[in-house]
Scaffold this motif. Structure first.
Motif, PDB file in Angstrom:
ATOM      1  N   UNK A   1       0.842  -1.192   0.000  1.00 16.26           N
ATOM      2  CA  UNK A   1       0.000   0.000   0.000  1.00 16.26           C
ATOM      3  C   UNK A   1       0.880   1.247   0.000  1.00 16.26           C
ATOM      4  N   UNK A   2       0.290   2.359  -0.358  1.00 14.59           N
ATOM      5  CA  UNK A   2       1.037   3.616  -0.306  1.00 14.59           C
ATOM      6  C   UNK A   2       0.748   4.250   1.042  1.00 14.59           C
ATOM      7  N   UNK A   3       1.802   4.472   1.815  1.00 16.59           N
ATOM      8  CA  UNK A   3       1.580   5.084   3.122  1.00 16.59           C
ATOM      9  C   UNK A   3       1.625   6.602   3.040  1.00 16.59           C
ATOM     10  N   UNK A   4       2.097   7.120   1.917  1.00 13.42           N
ATOM     11  CA  UNK A   4       2.049   8.550   1.600  1.00 13.42           C
ATOM     12  C   UNK A   4       2.231   8.606   0.088  1.00 13.42           C
ATOM     13  N   UNK A   5       1.854   9.692  -0.539  1.00 16.87           N
ATOM     14  CA  UNK A   5       1.990   9.739  -1.999  1.00 16.87           C
ATOM     15  C   UNK A   5       3.411   9.423  -2.448  1.00 16.87           C
ATOM     16  N   UNK A   6       3.557   8.397  -3.242  1.00 21.95           N
ATOM     17  CA  UNK A   6       4.875   8.023  -3.764  1.00 21.95           C
ATOM     18  C   UNK A   6       5.657   7.080  -2.884  1.00 21.95           C
ATOM     19  N   UNK A   7       5.192   6.836  -1.680  1.00 19.44           N
ATOM     20  CA  UNK A   7       5.905   5.945  -0.757  1.00 19.44           C
ATOM     21  C   UNK A   7       5.120   4.643  -0.622  1.00 19.44           C
ATOM     22  N   UNK A   8       5.795   3.537  -0.780  1.00 15.32           N
ATOM     23  CA  UNK A   8       5.123   2.240  -0.677  1.00 15.32           C
ATOM     24  C   UNK A   8       5.575   1.506   0.586  1.00 15.32           C
ATOM     25  N   UNK A   9       4.649   0.748   1.123  1.00 20.69           N
ATOM     26  CA  UNK A   9       4.974  -0.140   2.242  1.00 20.69           C
ATOM     27  C   UNK A   9       4.501  -1.536   1.879  1.00 20.69           C
ATOM     28  N   UNK A  10       5.090  -2.531   2.510  1.00 18.72           N
ATOM     29  CA  UNK A  10       4.752  -3.917   2.197  1.00 18.72           C
ATOM     30  C   UNK A  10       4.729  -4.728   3.491  1.00 18.72           C
ATOM     31  N   UNK A  11       3.705  -5.523   3.638  1.00 19.62           N
ATOM     32  CA  UNK A  11       3.615  -6.419   4.786  1.00 19.62           C
ATOM     33  C   UNK A  11       3.539  -7.843   4.248  1.00 19.62           C
TER      34      UNK A  11
END
Lengths: 182, 419
Positions: free
Chosen positions: B198-208
């Motif tokens: 998911x994007x945690x902020x515009x342009x930043x991705x996170x992965x679980x």
């Protein structure tokens, strides 16, 4: 790397560790070196685990790593120095012509690393010339020549040993058809 | 088959049938070192094209502002521990945390610096498991810097350091779009694993990622993802058990591998870089004579340091150490102190251009000991910048820049010729 592969890797190595150590022992001729070799090899295996797990045979993959790591280590000046004083296996053979076996071990220990690796691949792993060449990263012809030289060298040493130790009864038959057998 | 060949087979059989002594091989150590090497490899692979791009940019700069190239000094960070910049993460802080995890689980290891920063939940005793898949509950939370990930057309895949196939939209994570990763689990004894990006902020991705071994419900993943804290609000300092002093002022930490101990994120492995802007943890500097350092609280063994190479037993600052130089493969110098004030310290310098020896580095190292109260958040304390020992001066930097430009032009010309 997805974390599931860590467990997969650990499980594989855990199960295969004894056989990996056996292979390393035959290459190194002492347990300390064998364990070092296995440690370095499984670290490399982990780095390439995503590729190894997709390989047709993980065992073949890790065997290649071990053999090449062994040859790589033996190329260093330090390893060459250590090889001169390399130890025989901790436990002598319990049966079957113990003196002859010790002579043979001593003779194998004097072989260059590549020839030693060829013998292990051919006579312990039971690989044919093509597969051995693949693991060693050379041509089948090179495997044949290395194998022939190794056997010839062993024969010379065993004959010399038998001649100097009269009465021991460990005379090794000379076989001139080595190249044909390969 | 000749008699000699039979004898060799018999000998091999006898040797391998004999009882084996206890193994000194450590799977956990292989995992630890392998992880570190893996991350280095990933960093190096991405660094090359970025270096070429940087060189081209340098050419443009040189053409427009010729004098600037010689005068320009790298921009210093405003503070020793800068806040995460848009394009990279601060290696001196962990700025990600799990807000919620299933009962009994906690983050145990992580990584800082470069383009990704991550935390892992796992159970150490399961690393040697034999088929106990359901006991192997694990989670990994990763955040990627801006620009590190690219969402493919029609949302079919996401490319970060590797490509992830996406199977479809997931419910939003705190108002941000999210996707399920597709993984059919082929080749894995644990079956499909689950992952959510998911994007945690515009342009930043996170992965679980969940490779729990037992199938976790999607709701569990969503709950963990929604509770994840990323960014300034989750910042915790990384502490170090040794401090490098008297080193060049350009040296800084590139990336770390951290472990959670007693409520503290402790750097166990770290690399040094001279880049102001880290590229994947600055590890592309490895091989250029910059050190990596590993520390273990409680001491350890230096047996694996004795070969290959030319090991020497030395006493430095009152501590017994083994220094080892291996001239093959471009040259690598290592030093191991099995028990320096209650710590095992390992140094490694690879590459033919090391400007400081491992022994000098250890001489100048402050070994802070095993007590957390003595640990520091400043792993590098530059005291001396001496051109006499060959540390890069302005002129040397200018020459290096020139070399980079020439290399970049060569690459460009070759590509043009090839096309």
């Amino acid at each position: 790397m997805p974390v599931e592969t860590d467990a997969e890797f650990a499980e594989y190595v855990g199960v295969r560790l004894p056989s990996l150590r056996r292979l390393a022992l035959l290459l190194c001729h002492d347990w300390h070196c064998a364990d070092d070799l296995v440690q370095a090899s499984i670290t490399k295996l982990y780095v390439h685990w995503h590729r190894a797990r997709k390989a047709a045979s993980v065992d073949a993959y890790v065997r290649t790593i071990i053999v090449r790591e062994f040859l790589h280590e033996r190329r260093s000046a330090w390893a060459r120095r250590v090889t001169l004083g390399s130890l025989l296996p901790d436990r002598p053979a319990a049966d079957l012509d113990a003196d002859g076996a010790i002579d043979l071990r001593a003779a194998i220990a004097t072989l260059p690393p590549r020839q030693r690796a060829v013998l292990v691949l051919r006579y312990y792993c039971d690989l044919d010339v093509e597969h051995s060449a693949e693991i060693l990263g050379c041509s089948p012809g090179t495997v044949k020549s290395q194998s022939a030289r190794a056997l010839a060298s062993l024969r010379r040493q065993l004959e010399a040993s038998a001649n100097t130790q009269s009465g021991r009864g460990a005379v090794i038959a000379v076989d001139n058809a080595v190249e044909e057998a390969i | 088959m000749t008699p000699l060949e039979d004898q060799i087979r018999d000998l091999y059989r006898q040797v391998t049938d004999a009882e084996q002594p206890p193994a000194k091989v450590s799977i956990a150590e292989a995992l630890r070192q392998g992880r570190f090497l893996r991350r280095r490899r990933g960093f190096s692979a991405t660094a090359a094209p970025v270096a070429v791009a940087a060189a081209v940019a340098l050419i443009a700069l040189a053409l427009t502002l010729p004098a600037y190239v010689h005068r320009a000094a790298p921009v210093r960070p405003k503070t020793a521990n800068p806040a995460p910049a848009p394009g990279q993460f601060d290696p001196l802080t962990v700025n990600i945390s799990f807000g919620w995890l299933p009962p009994g689980e906690a983050a145990m290891t992580g990584g800082t610096g470069g383009l990704d920063s991550w935390l892992s939940v796992y159970q150490e005793h399961n690393l040697n498991l034999h088929g106990k898949a359901d006991a192997n509950t694990r989670w990994q939370l990763t955040q990627y810097a801006r620009g590190a990930c690219t969402l493919g057309a029609s949302h079919g895949h996401l490319f970060c350091d590797t490509e992830r196939q996406l199977s479809g939209h997931a419910p939003d994570i705190n108002g941000h779009p999210a996707f399920w990763e597709s993984n059919n689990g082929l080749g894995s004894p644990y079956g499909p694993h689950q992952a959510l990006v998911w994007t945690y902020a515009p342009g930043y991705w996170a992965e679980l990622t969940s490779t729990a071994g037992r199938w976790q419900s999607g709701q569990t993943l969503l709950r963990i993802a929604r509770g994840a804290m990323i960014g300034a609000g989750a910042t915790q300092p990384v502490k170090f058990v040794v401090q490098l002093t008297g080193v060049p002022s350009a040296w800084r930490i590139g990336s770390t591998f951290v472990v959670h101990t007693g409520g503290i994120w402790l750097a166990q492995n770290y690399t040094v870089t001279t880049r102001r802007k880290a590229l994947w943890g600055g590890s592309s500097d490895l091989g250029n004579g910059l050190p990596s350092v590993v520390t273990y609280v409680g001491g350890g063994s230096c047996n694996l340091f004795t070969r290959p190479g030319h090991p020497k037993q030395l006493r430095i600052n009152g501590y017994q150490v083994v220094a080892n130089t291996n001239t093959s493969g471009g040259g690598e110098a290592k030093l191991c102190a099995p028990d320096a004030n209650g710590l095992q310290v390992l140094e490694s310098l690879s590459g033919a251009h090391a400007r400081v020896s491992v022994t000098t580095l250890f001489q100048r190292m402050r070994v802070l000991g095993p007590k957390p109260s003595a640990w520091t958040t400043r792993p590098i304390a530059p005291l001396v910048v001496s051109s006499a020992v060959g540390f890069p001066s302005g002129a040397a930097i200018a020459v290096l820049a020139l070399v980079v430009i020439v290399l970049a032009v060569t690459v460009a010309l070759r590509r043009r010729a090839a096309s």
